[in-house]
Design an enzyme around this catalytic site. Structure first.
Site, PDB file in Angstrom:
ATOM      1  N   ASP B  90      -2.990   1.112  17.718  1.00 21.81           N
ATOM      2  CA  ASP B  90      -4.581   2.067  17.938  1.00 21.81           C
ATOM      3  C   ASP B  90      -4.667   1.341  19.620  1.00 21.81           C
ATOM      4  OD1 ASP B  90      -5.782  -0.286  17.957  1.00 21.81           O
ATOM      5  OD2 ASP B  90      -7.019  -0.048  16.645  1.00 21.81           O
ATOM      6  N   PHE B  94     -11.637   0.677  19.451  1.00 16.85           N
ATOM      7  CA  PHE B  94     -13.064   1.049  18.508  1.00 16.85           C
ATOM      8  C   PHE B  94     -12.906  -1.031  18.259  1.00 16.85           C
ATOM      9  CE2 PHE B  94     -13.969   0.726  13.455  1.00 16.85           C
ATOM     10  CZ  PHE B  94     -14.601   0.540  14.145  1.00 16.85           C
ATOM     11  N   ASP B 270      -5.866   7.507   8.981  1.00 16.62           N
ATOM     12  CA  ASP B 270      -5.647   6.075   8.942  1.00 16.62           C
ATOM     13  C   ASP B 270      -7.295   5.318   8.229  1.00 16.62           C
ATOM     14  OD1 ASP B 270      -6.839   6.026  11.277  1.00 16.62           O
ATOM     15  OD2 ASP B 270      -6.639   4.122  10.942  1.00 16.62           O
ATOM     16  N   CYS B 308       0.931   9.294 -11.712  1.00 18.23           N
ATOM     17  CA  CYS B 308       0.885   8.227 -10.473  1.00 18.23           C
ATOM     18  C   CYS B 308       2.394   7.702 -10.378  1.00 18.23           C
ATOM     19  CB  CYS B 308       0.013   6.943  -9.490  1.00 18.23           C
ATOM     20  SG  CYS B 308       0.351   6.225  -8.581  1.00 18.23           S
ATOM     21  N   CYS B 310       3.616   4.883  -8.821  1.00 18.65           N
ATOM     22  CA  CYS B 310       3.858   3.606  -7.804  1.00 18.65           C
ATOM     23  C   CYS B 310       4.086   2.215  -9.054  1.00 18.65           C
ATOM     24  CB  CYS B 310       2.666   3.383  -7.655  1.00 18.65           C
ATOM     25  SG  CYS B 310       1.458   2.476  -8.083  1.00 18.65           S
ATOM     26  N   CYS B 313       1.746   1.585 -11.477  1.00 18.13           N
ATOM     27  CA  CYS B 313       1.523   2.647 -12.509  1.00 18.13           C
ATOM     28  C   CYS B 313       2.476   2.654 -13.313  1.00 18.13           C
ATOM     29  CB  CYS B 313       0.749   3.734 -12.001  1.00 18.13           C
ATOM     30  SG  CYS B 313      -0.606   3.592 -11.026  1.00 18.13           S
ATOM     31  N   HIS B 339      -1.058   0.612  -4.736  1.00 15.97           N
ATOM     32  CA  HIS B 339      -1.469   1.695  -5.947  1.00 15.97           C
ATOM     33  C   HIS B 339      -2.013   2.015  -4.749  1.00 15.97           C
ATOM     34  CE1 HIS B 339      -2.553   4.735  -7.565  1.00 15.97           C
ATOM     35  NE2 HIS B 339      -3.802   4.382  -7.836  1.00 15.97           N
TER      36      HIS B 339
END
Lengths: 377, 377
Positions: B90, B94, B270, B308, B310, B313, B339
């Protein structure tokens, strides 16, 4: 189960294989410490990638939180932690004796205040065995009376004698629990006796008379005494230790101490140093410890340790690792912990290779000289 | 390079493929945020295992520490972070506008006090481009003037006009830097205009007149305005966005907002939410957010999210994860962050499948209803 094969010896140094319910352990072996059921900042996959074969967890800590009942209801410690390989639990002796001012020792056991909720708890030789049985570790440790390294002879003698009486009580309870399940867990006695070689030898004799063990541990060292004194105690004890049993030197694991211990016939060791030092930004290398926070690493594109094969050293520059510590990023804590654990496990593997090759004495002497030179490779 | 193929569309929702110097990105795409050159608590290998294809890093943060010169001397941002795939930076707009009371905005740019050393810094449209060029990201963002979601019309109009003037200055500097290296990085303009649909449309027209872009970003949303207002702005803008360019909705990424954004034709998003919420012990699931600290998980052997795939999990129980948070163990922060990032990336992949199958509207409606039911699966 629990057989120990001595694959080779080279002077006092030994290479062996210990068969445990959840897998084989090659010795010399460094055990990472997972105090609360997790090796701080590392996952089971990280530990596997580090080549860890035996991980230590902490009976006292798991008893006060979450409690062995919770661990048991979640399938036991292996499943709880997600670690399918061998686990050793200490007895909690060292932890409760560290609770200076919050514990009362009697012949029955130790009353202490939980460091979590302040509640009164009671740990006895029998309870320590029951908790470890519920946790389901491969290797359980007997409950011992630990005294500081500076303790006077009488204090050390009393503590060693009490440790022996406690061993007998713990072993009796263990026999009741284990019954026919002799393949599930083994209880390991701890030799105390402070810094007094004759007390150590007497404690060992008492321990060996008290039962038929599958390993023996040396406790109460690296608790404030000088290094030469620790070395002398080990050198005196080594010739009378039964060669057929693996020997576990408790709480010793800075790299130089670990090499010294292997040179004195120790097979197993554990220490929080790799993870604690890692979180402080200190990395072990063959050239001595490196403080990654140091400004000289700011634009250093070299790896932490060019000789290391860990994820940290094969992926990141010192400059990036320094940035992670400067920016207080969690990844830094993990990457240095990972490297340090791998470093000690690789050190054990290198020592084993040297023992098998019959070159341990030269290797260890050269390694120690370089490490102590603090060249900061 | 930088071509975007629209693979399918389903109502306003789109599936595409964006070719970037360090790899292809399938859209819709969720970008994890690596503020200081690291996605908090996660390693590059974790991100790869999560299926991340595009990671965001922060120009402002990397400029103040360690500095783009250091990153450059260590081989650029990809090598610095150990992330070989596409990166988006970016512009810092911001962040500097968030430094309320520590920055002064003028037509030239923004003077601000570093949050690290208190030193005076100056960020201009040209500097923002120079820094991102030095970092070497695949995608650079133009420096924009961000105003709160509650801003009055005149404030929003002035900021949008300034953002357009700054875009032209940034683009001119970018053209000087890029010269013949048009395949290395692309500069993406940001559409401002607050919550006023006509200002947004005017800002977009100005942006599209100002150059030939490879993507367009919508900034200044999810900064305090209501969700229905954000939805309305997107619904009004979508029909006039060029279909051939990927659209990046900046800073939006709670699961329900991300699904709403995809339904309104956004391709990229994002948000720090997955890692920040994860560190607070909140896990995203299809049944709504789960607070793993809750006592009801104490002896829960079920995974965090049974759907899930991952590492968290597939390896650990809710009971263990709760223990890690109760014991303040670092591994807990990592496992929930992992996760949550995987959850959002998988959510994007599921949305893409639905778009390709022409079932997005029904899928997204059903998904949102279940998520908002807070059934806490």
């Amino acid at each position: 189960m629990f057989e120990f094969d001595l694959d080779a010896s080279d002077g006092p140094a030994r290479a062996g294989t210990w068969r445990l319910p959840h897998g084989e352990v090659r010795t010399p072996c460094f055990m990472p410490v997972g105090t609360q059921g997790t090796v701080r900042a590392l996952s089971p996959r990280d530990l596997e990638a580090c080549g860890a074969s035996l991980v230590l967890a902490n009976t006292y800590h798991l008893h006060v939180r979450p409690g062995e009942d919770v661990v048991g209801s979640l399938g036991g410690l292996h499943r709880f932690m997600g670690w399918p390989r061998p686990l050793l639990t200490d007895s909690g002796g060292f932890q409760v004796f560290s609770l200076e001012g919050r514990r009362r020792v009697s012949e029955e056991g130790v009353e202490f205040q939980s460091h979590i909720d302040g509640g009164q708890r009671h740990l006895t030789p029998e309870r320590a065995v029951e908790i470890q049985w519920a946790l389901g570790s491969d290797v359980a440790m007997a409950f011992d009376h630990v005294v500081p390294g500076s303790s006077a002879r009488q204090t050390a003698e009393d503590a060693a004698a009490r440790t022996l009486r406690w061993l007998k009580r713990g072993a009796a309870r263990f026999a009741e629990l284990a019954g026919g399940a002799a393949d599930r867990q083994t209880l390991v006695p701890i030799v105390q006796g402070g810094t007094f070689p004759d007390l150590r030898r007497a404690a060992l004799a008492g321990v060996l008379e008290a039962g038929s063990w599958r390993a023996v541990a040396v406790g109460g060292l690296s608790v404030g005494e000088s290094k030469p004194l620790m070395d002398r105690v080990l050198e005196d004890l080594e010739p009378v230790l039964p060669p057929a049993l693996p020997r576990y030197l408790m709480g010793v694991g800075f790299p130089e101490d670990f090499v010294s211990a292997m040179a004195r016939g120790m097979d197993l060791a554990d220490c929080v140093a790799p993870t604690r030092m890692g979180r402080n930004g200190t990395a072990f290398t063959d050239g001595g410890p490196v403080n990654i926070r140091n400004a000289r690493h700011r634009e250093d594109a070299a790896p932490l340790d060019p000789a290391c094969d860990c994820e940290t050293c094969t992926t990141f520059s010192r400059g990036y690792l320094r940035h992670l510590f400067a920016a207080e990023e969690l990844l830094g804590l993990r990457l240095l912990s990972l490297h340090n654990v791998r470093f000690l496990i690789r050190l054990a593997a290198r020592a084993r290779d040297a023992i098998l090759a019959g070159t341990f004495e030269g290797w260890s002497r050269a390694w120690l000289a370089r490490y102590r030179s603090r060249e900061q490779a």
